[in-house]
Design a protein around this motif. Sequence first.
Motif, PDB file in Angstrom:
ATOM      1  N   ASN A 177      10.714  14.285   2.010  1.00 28.34           N
ATOM      2  CA  ASN A 177      10.220  15.570   2.507  1.00 28.34           C
ATOM      3  C   ASN A 177       8.937  15.431   3.319  1.00 28.34           C
ATOM      4  OD1 ASN A 177      10.759  18.284   2.822  1.00 28.34           O
ATOM      5  ND2 ASN A 177      10.279  18.868   0.719  1.00 28.34           N
ATOM      6  N   LEU A 178       8.372  14.229   3.394  1.00 29.46           N
ATOM      7  CA  LEU A 178       7.218  13.970   4.251  1.00 29.46           C
ATOM      8  C   LEU A 178       7.696  13.608   5.646  1.00 29.46           C
ATOM      9  CD1 LEU A 178       4.839  11.861   1.961  1.00 29.46           C
ATOM     10  CD2 LEU A 178       4.557  14.259   2.630  1.00 29.46           C
ATOM     11  N   ARG A 179       7.063  14.167   6.653  1.00 23.97           N
ATOM     12  CA  ARG A 179       7.449  13.936   8.043  1.00 23.97           C
ATOM     13  C   ARG A 179       6.812  12.633   8.543  1.00 23.97           C
ATOM     14  NH1 ARG A 179       5.338  19.515  10.228  1.00 23.97           N
ATOM     15  NH2 ARG A 179       4.099  19.328   8.318  1.00 23.97           N
ATOM     16  N   THR A 180       7.625  11.605   8.689  1.00 27.62           N
ATOM     17  CA  THR A 180       7.080  10.279   9.015  1.00 27.62           C
ATOM     18  C   THR A 180       7.646   9.649  10.280  1.00 27.62           C
ATOM     19  OG1 THR A 180       8.759   9.218   7.612  1.00 27.62           O
ATOM     20  CG2 THR A 180       6.651   9.761   6.583  1.00 27.62           C
ATOM     21  N   SER A 181       8.673  10.222  10.878  1.00 24.76           N
ATOM     22  CA  SER A 181       9.332   9.545  11.995  1.00 24.76           C
ATOM     23  C   SER A 181       8.412   9.379  13.199  1.00 24.76           C
ATOM     24  CB  SER A 181      10.605  10.293  12.408  1.00 24.76           C
ATOM     25  OG  SER A 181      10.302  11.601  12.855  1.00 24.76           O
ATOM     26  N   GLN A 182       7.432  10.264  13.363  1.00 29.39           N
ATOM     27  CA  GLN A 182       6.506  10.168  14.485  1.00 29.39           C
ATOM     28  C   GLN A 182       5.166   9.557  14.079  1.00 29.39           C
ATOM     29  OE1 GLN A 182       7.766  10.913  17.525  1.00 29.39           O
ATOM     30  NE2 GLN A 182       9.622  11.273  16.328  1.00 29.39           N
ATOM     31  N   VAL A 183       5.091   9.034  12.871  1.00 34.33           N
ATOM     32  CA  VAL A 183       3.836   8.499  12.346  1.00 34.33           C
ATOM     33  C   VAL A 183       3.857   6.980  12.248  1.00 34.33           C
ATOM     34  CG1 VAL A 183       2.405   8.379  10.253  1.00 34.33           C
ATOM     35  CG2 VAL A 183       3.237  10.588  11.071  1.00 34.33           C
ATOM     36  N   ALA A 239       6.595  19.476   1.915  1.00 36.70           N
ATOM     37  CA  ALA A 239       7.170  19.639   3.252  1.00 36.70           C
ATOM     38  C   ALA A 239       6.145  20.125   4.265  1.00 36.70           C
ATOM     39  CB  ALA A 239       8.342  20.620   3.189  1.00 36.70           C
ATOM     40  N   SER A 240       5.052  20.733   3.784  1.00 34.06           N
ATOM     41  CA  SER A 240       4.046  21.308   4.681  1.00 34.06           C
ATOM     42  C   SER A 240       2.867  20.379   4.948  1.00 34.06           C
ATOM     43  CB  SER A 240       3.530  22.631   4.101  1.00 34.06           C
ATOM     44  OG  SER A 240       4.567  23.586   4.024  1.00 34.06           O
ATOM     45  N   VAL A 241       2.847  19.223   4.318  1.00 39.56           N
ATOM     46  CA  VAL A 241       1.767  18.272   4.586  1.00 39.56           C
ATOM     47  C   VAL A 241       1.816  17.875   6.060  1.00 39.56           C
ATOM     48  CG1 VAL A 241       0.830  15.984   4.069  1.00 39.56           C
ATOM     49  CG2 VAL A 241       1.776  17.397   2.225  1.00 39.56           C
ATOM     50  N   THR A 242       0.696  17.963   6.740  1.00 39.81           N
ATOM     51  CA  THR A 242       0.684  17.690   8.176  1.00 39.81           C
ATOM     52  C   THR A 242       0.903  16.209   8.466  1.00 39.81           C
ATOM     53  OG1 THR A 242      -1.712  17.288   8.296  1.00 39.81           O
ATOM     54  CG2 THR A 242      -0.933  19.580   8.535  1.00 39.81           C
ATOM     55  N   THR A 243       1.452  15.937   9.635  1.00 38.85           N
ATOM     56  CA  THR A 243       1.645  14.535  10.031  1.00 38.85           C
ATOM     57  C   THR A 243       0.300  13.839  10.188  1.00 38.85           C
ATOM     58  OG1 THR A 243       1.797  15.220  12.362  1.00 38.85           O
ATOM     59  CG2 THR A 243       3.857  14.938  11.151  1.00 38.85           C
ATOM     60  N   GLU A 244      -0.733  14.576  10.558  1.00 39.97           N
ATOM     61  CA  GLU A 244      -2.062  13.978  10.674  1.00 39.97           C
ATOM     62  C   GLU A 244      -2.575  13.524   9.311  1.00 39.97           C
ATOM     63  OE1 GLU A 244      -5.172  12.404  12.724  1.00 39.97           O
ATOM     64  OE2 GLU A 244      -3.354  13.321  13.547  1.00 39.97           O
ATOM     65  N   SER A 245      -2.338  14.314   8.263  1.00 41.89           N
ATOM     66  CA  SER A 245      -2.747  13.920   6.909  1.00 41.89           C
ATOM     67  C   SER A 245      -2.002  12.674   6.460  1.00 41.89           C
ATOM     68  CB  SER A 245      -2.478  15.062   5.928  1.00 41.89           C
ATOM     69  OG  SER A 245      -3.252  16.196   6.229  1.00 41.89           O
ATOM     70  N   ILE A 246      -0.700  12.620   6.760  1.00 36.49           N
ATOM     71  CA  ILE A 246       0.109  11.451   6.403  1.00 36.49           C
ATOM     72  C   ILE A 246      -0.397  10.217   7.138  1.00 36.49           C
ATOM     73  CG2 ILE A 246       2.430  10.461   6.451  1.00 36.49           C
ATOM     74  CD1 ILE A 246       3.455  13.428   6.370  1.00 36.49           C
ATOM     75  N   GLY A 291       0.862  -1.171   0.000  1.00 35.85           N
ATOM     76  CA  GLY A 291       0.000   0.000   0.000  1.00 35.85           C
ATOM     77  C   GLY A 291       0.896   1.216   0.000  1.00 35.85           C
ATOM     78  N   LEU A 292       0.849   2.015  -1.052  1.00 33.31           N
ATOM     79  CA  LEU A 292       1.793   3.103  -1.272  1.00 33.31           C
ATOM     80  C   LEU A 292       1.134   4.457  -1.021  1.00 33.31           C
ATOM     81  CD1 LEU A 292       4.611   4.010  -2.359  1.00 33.31           C
ATOM     82  CD2 LEU A 292       3.622   3.910  -4.669  1.00 33.31           C
ATOM     83  N   VAL A 293       1.815   5.291  -0.215  1.00 31.13           N
ATOM     84  CA  VAL A 293       1.393   6.679   0.000  1.00 31.13           C
ATOM     85  C   VAL A 293       2.483   7.578  -0.561  1.00 31.13           C
ATOM     86  CG1 VAL A 293       0.823   8.449   1.705  1.00 31.13           C
ATOM     87  CG2 VAL A 293       0.120   6.077   2.100  1.00 31.13           C
ATOM     88  N   THR A 294       2.104   8.519  -1.426  1.00 30.44           N
ATOM     89  CA  THR A 294       3.084   9.446  -2.011  1.00 30.44           C
ATOM     90  C   THR A 294       2.491  10.849  -2.086  1.00 30.44           C
ATOM     91  OG1 THR A 294       2.606   9.597  -4.401  1.00 30.44           O
ATOM     92  CG2 THR A 294       3.608   7.539  -3.617  1.00 30.44           C
ATOM     93  N   PRO A 295       3.359  11.843  -2.273  1.00 26.93           N
ATOM     94  CA  PRO A 295       2.868  13.202  -2.550  1.00 26.93           C
ATOM     95  C   PRO A 295       2.854  13.517  -4.035  1.00 26.93           C
ATOM     96  CG  PRO A 295       5.182  13.301  -2.018  1.00 26.93           C
ATOM     97  CD  PRO A 295       4.812  11.838  -1.999  1.00 26.93           C
ATOM     98  N   TYR A 296       3.254  12.574  -4.899  1.00 31.45           N
ATOM     99  CA  TYR A 296       3.642  12.887  -6.279  1.00 31.45           C
ATOM    100  C   TYR A 296       2.460  13.006  -7.230  1.00 31.45           C
ATOM    101  CZ  TYR A 296       7.773  10.570  -4.257  1.00 31.45           C
ATOM    102  OH  TYR A 296       8.790  10.161  -3.433  1.00 31.45           O
TER     103      TYR A 296
END
Length: 288
Positions: free
Chosen positions: A239-245, A210-217, A170-175
Amino acid sequence: MFVQRMISLCTPSLKQATGLFKCKMKKNNPSSSIGFQNSTAPCQFDGGTGGQNGKVGVVVLSGDQTLEHEMSTILMPLGVGCFFSRLMMENEVTPESLRSMESKIGDSASLILPELDLNVLAYGCTSASATIGESEVFAQLSTRQTSAAKTTPITAALKAFDVLQTKKIGLVTPYIGEVNEILIKYMEENGPWKVTNLITFNLIKDSDVASVTTESIKEAAIKVGQMEDVDTVFISCTNLRTSQVVSEVEKMIGKPVTSSNLAMAWHIIRLMDIKTDISNMYGALFGK
């Protein structure tokens, strides 16, 4: 008034790479012109930041706001020194802008601690690594140092899929669409797995990514991870913040989850033969 000043004038030797060593005390003759006496003080060397377990040099895209922070947060507590240089990248992420970076990677890597050997060299862009190709990226990094181990986020992700025994991603991307197609094709050509589901934020500007929220991710990762034909979730883009997700999503869906940044951090420490299990913080992959 006559004063005596003690100064440290130590010169490292080859022992710096392997452990502590000392400088000797030396007293110089008084200087009549400046009116004080110089002496050298003993000191020890430990290899500097990352001297305990190793040093990694990472080429980061000019607009990336996330990779440096997440790499340092994960790796530095493990005794890994993290050192970075930047590479100019257009703000719009397209196949053309990704390909345009190929010839610049080596020059950027050459700026990272040029007087020292590094344990690992990395190029920090998932989609560009898939677009340019790992072998071409590694050739560029090798102009900095052939003996260093090499990795990219896509290299690390493929290694992660292997150890996690992944079959359905299952792939999540911003692209945007074209970039997703290149990434998925590269992933599927380099292993027995398939991308069965894709959720994308469909963003073309790296500054927006870079501005996508961690909640959205987190919401996107949970949504794709809950699908029956998914056994592993991969969140692509440094550029997606994932370390806390990642760890939180894993607990919610009961399936392995990793990301570009976390997979690359994991691969770097394994290349350095660091076996520390930090899976409770960053996901099941770090227990492998």
